[in-house]
Design a protein around this motif. Sequence first.
Motif, PDB file in Angstrom:
ATOM      1  N   UNK A 112      -2.051  -1.918   5.908  1.00 34.58           N
ATOM      2  CA  UNK A 112      -1.986  -2.913   4.833  1.00 34.58           C
ATOM      3  C   UNK A 112      -0.571  -3.476   4.709  1.00 34.58           C
ATOM      4  N   UNK A 113       0.423  -2.583   4.751  1.00 41.21           N
ATOM      5  CA  UNK A 113       1.810  -3.025   4.630  1.00 41.21           C
ATOM      6  C   UNK A 113       2.205  -3.935   5.786  1.00 41.21           C
ATOM      7  N   UNK A 114       1.747  -3.605   6.994  1.00 43.82           N
ATOM      8  CA  UNK A 114       2.105  -4.420   8.154  1.00 43.82           C
ATOM      9  C   UNK A 114       1.465  -5.804   8.078  1.00 43.82           C
ATOM     10  N   UNK A 115       0.211  -5.859   7.683  1.00 47.63           N
ATOM     11  CA  UNK A 115      -0.507  -7.137   7.648  1.00 47.63           C
ATOM     12  C   UNK A 115      -0.026  -8.029   6.508  1.00 47.63           C
ATOM     13  N   UNK A 116       0.238  -7.428   5.344  1.00 49.06           N
ATOM     14  CA  UNK A 116       0.661  -8.218   4.179  1.00 49.06           C
ATOM     15  C   UNK A 116       2.167  -8.459   4.149  1.00 49.06           C
ATOM     16  N   UNK A 117       2.889  -7.828   5.092  1.00 48.00           N
ATOM     17  CA  UNK A 117       4.354  -7.955   5.176  1.00 48.00           C
ATOM     18  C   UNK A 117       5.074  -7.309   3.999  1.00 48.00           C
ATOM     19  N   UNK A 118       4.371  -6.446   3.268  1.00 46.46           N
ATOM     20  CA  UNK A 118       5.044  -5.697   2.202  1.00 46.46           C
ATOM     21  C   UNK A 118       5.852  -4.555   2.815  1.00 46.46           C
ATOM     22  N   UNK A 119       6.937  -4.203   2.176  1.00 45.63           N
ATOM     23  CA  UNK A 119       7.751  -3.099   2.664  1.00 45.63           C
ATOM     24  C   UNK A 119       7.033  -1.790   2.372  1.00 45.63           C
ATOM     25  N   UNK A 120       6.845  -0.999   3.432  1.00 50.63           N
ATOM     26  CA  UNK A 120       6.095   0.246   3.276  1.00 50.63           C
ATOM     27  C   UNK A 120       6.770   1.193   2.289  1.00 50.63           C
ATOM     28  N   UNK A 121       8.087   1.156   2.227  1.00 52.33           N
ATOM     29  CA  UNK A 121       8.788   2.062   1.312  1.00 52.33           C
ATOM     30  C   UNK A 121       8.449   1.784  -0.144  1.00 52.33           C
ATOM     31  N   UNK A 122       7.944   0.566  -0.430  1.00 55.07           N
ATOM     32  CA  UNK A 122       7.591   0.222  -1.800  1.00 55.07           C
ATOM     33  C   UNK A 122       6.172   0.642  -2.180  1.00 55.07           C
ATOM     34  N   UNK A 123       5.374   1.003  -1.178  1.00 59.85           N
ATOM     35  CA  UNK A 123       4.008   1.445  -1.482  1.00 59.85           C
ATOM     36  C   UNK A 123       3.731   2.844  -0.949  1.00 59.85           C
ATOM     37  N   UNK A 124       4.766   3.517  -0.424  1.00 57.58           N
ATOM     38  CA  UNK A 124       4.542   4.819   0.192  1.00 57.58           C
ATOM     39  C   UNK A 124       3.993   5.828  -0.806  1.00 57.58           C
ATOM     40  N   UNK A 125       4.403   5.737  -2.085  1.00 56.63           N
ATOM     41  CA  UNK A 125       3.887   6.687  -3.073  1.00 56.63           C
ATOM     42  C   UNK A 125       2.394   6.474  -3.315  1.00 56.63           C
ATOM     43  N   UNK A 126       1.943   5.212  -3.314  1.00 58.28           N
ATOM     44  CA  UNK A 126       0.510   4.941  -3.452  1.00 58.28           C
ATOM     45  C   UNK A 126      -0.230   5.444  -2.221  1.00 58.28           C
ATOM     46  N   UNK A 127       0.415   5.293  -1.068  1.00 54.37           N
ATOM     47  CA  UNK A 127      -0.169   5.790   0.176  1.00 54.37           C
ATOM     48  C   UNK A 127      -0.474   7.274   0.075  1.00 54.37           C
ATOM     49  N   UNK A 128       0.467   8.039  -0.447  1.00 50.74           N
ATOM     50  CA  UNK A 128       0.268   9.479  -0.589  1.00 50.74           C
ATOM     51  C   UNK A 128      -0.779   9.799  -1.657  1.00 50.74           C
ATOM     52  N   UNK A 129      -0.687   9.123  -2.785  1.00 50.04           N
ATOM     53  CA  UNK A 129      -1.620   9.394  -3.885  1.00 50.04           C
ATOM     54  C   UNK A 129      -3.059   9.022  -3.526  1.00 50.04           C
ATOM     55  N   UNK A 130      -3.221   8.003  -2.669  1.00 52.26           N
ATOM     56  CA  UNK A 130      -4.562   7.559  -2.292  1.00 52.26           C
ATOM     57  C   UNK A 130      -5.333   8.619  -1.524  1.00 52.26           C
ATOM     58  N   UNK A 131      -4.631   9.619  -1.003  1.00 51.65           N
ATOM     59  CA  UNK A 131      -5.316  10.686  -0.270  1.00 51.65           C
ATOM     60  C   UNK A 131      -6.158  11.557  -1.193  1.00 51.65           C
ATOM     61  N   UNK A 132      -6.204  11.235  -2.467  1.00 55.18           N
ATOM     62  CA  UNK A 132      -7.128  11.924  -3.370  1.00 55.18           C
ATOM     63  C   UNK A 132      -8.578  11.679  -2.956  1.00 55.18           C
ATOM     64  N   UNK A 133      -8.796  10.673  -2.104  1.00 53.78           N
ATOM     65  CA  UNK A 133     -10.138  10.369  -1.603  1.00 53.78           C
ATOM     66  C   UNK A 133     -10.373  11.000  -0.226  1.00 53.78           C
ATOM     67  N   UNK A 134      -9.478  11.885   0.201  1.00 54.74           N
ATOM     68  CA  UNK A 134      -9.563  12.446   1.554  1.00 54.74           C
ATOM     69  C   UNK A 134     -10.851  13.218   1.857  1.00 54.74           C
ATOM     70  N   UNK A 135     -11.548  13.834   0.878  1.00 54.30           N
ATOM     71  CA  UNK A 135     -12.783  14.540   1.219  1.00 54.30           C
ATOM     72  C   UNK A 135     -13.860  13.652   1.842  1.00 54.30           C
ATOM     73  N   UNK A 136     -13.754  12.331   1.665  1.00 52.03           N
ATOM     74  CA  UNK A 136     -14.774  11.457   2.243  1.00 52.03           C
ATOM     75  C   UNK A 136     -14.772  11.559   3.768  1.00 52.03           C
ATOM     76  N   UNK A 137     -13.618  11.866   4.361  1.00 55.02           N
ATOM     77  CA  UNK A 137     -13.549  11.995   5.819  1.00 55.02           C
ATOM     78  C   UNK A 137     -14.507  13.080   6.302  1.00 55.02           C
ATOM     79  N   UNK A 138     -14.458  14.243   5.670  1.00 56.43           N
ATOM     80  CA  UNK A 138     -15.326  15.346   6.071  1.00 56.43           C
ATOM     81  C   UNK A 138     -16.791  15.044   5.812  1.00 56.43           C
TER      82      UNK A 138
END
Length: 410
Positions: A112-138
């Motif tokens: 998302x950061x690469x495509x939207x040209x947003x700086x990843x360092x500004x959304x990295x905390x959301x990136x980590x927090x979003x893993x609250x949905x990680x059980x869907x992988x299993x």
Amino acid sequence: MRTKVRFYLYTISLASIILGFSMASFPEVIQGLGRIIFESNVLITDFIAIGGLGATLVNVGLVSLFSILIIDVSGAEINGTVLASVSLMFSFSFFGKNIVNIIPILFGTFLYARITKEKYREIVHISLLATSFSPIFNEVLYLGSYHFPLRFLSAFLISASIGFIIKPVARHLMNTHQGFNLYNTGFAVGILATLYVSILKSYGYVPKQRLIIDTGNTQFYSYSLVLFFTILLVWALIQDRNVFKKYRLLIKNSGYQDNDYLIKYGWATTLFNMSINGFLSLIYVLFIAKGELNGPIIGAILTVVGFSGLGKHALNIIPIFLGVYLGSLTKSWTPELPSSIFAALFGTALAPIAGHFGFFWGVVASYINSSVALNSGYMHAGMNLYNTGFSVGIVTAVMVPILKKFKKTE
């Protein structure tokens, strides 16, 4: 300050890995990690119960170490938000998150950061927090009878899609509760999880009912946590002789807006606050709720500790504990149940309500949320690890506009 915070985060991560291998043999750790990685991770799945304490601690260390490395590589500023984000990675690696199921979501946010040209360092905390949905992988990995490579690809792409869209969704939903829910990403993931699970159900997915928890080790875990919180306390006192004075200023903060305690009051005061909140949480679990300690409850306590740099302190979390305890006396459940303790500990996301609108309304909000939190999991089938962030989002979305209309604040 950046160096001190990074030292703390790297130390607890590496210490967890070392302790894990000291408590179990290498084959036992690998076998335990295999069960942690490949079994269902929906709420409530205690990794200590399915993989053993050694493997769980290694998983905790690996996930948090990987998270800190991402923070470092991104160049993100070390602040209260980053401290909370990495702390949640650490906490939820006792249940729900493992070194494999977090990767697709992290990849999605990076894309998302690469495509939207947003700086990843500004959304990295959301990136980590979003893993609250990680059980869907299993869950997707074992959905259907297709060949394993196809199921793996499907699980990866679906998980990555969540990471890809979480930023705009979370940003928009912040307006719903106006910043009074400290777990905004948990609220956003709860909405997304309800959507995704509904779609999965239409393809034959049957939600699992999980309550797998470790038992009989409360005393050992209690001593371990007391030692950890004492180390934080002593470290804070060594770092700054004026820590008591600064802490008195910190607890006057409402927790709403301008609530980055790490930036405002410094590392030593934040450490002191982490220690106090840890002790308070442990006291609530053991002596008020009279509950047991296990992986998920330890994770919940450490979540309160992690957010001690971002909005939580003794005066605005005690009303939340009280609200849940009163709920347990008047409703159809008791305070020692894991779900009830979850509602109290994770419910401290309501701290800004207590801090801004007052002690009484903090108790009321928590009393209401204790009911919502115990029922909201059905909507996302336990796939949102930050279930209470979801329930708090619902409660604050209703209460905040009413309180702002009728309750006068200073």
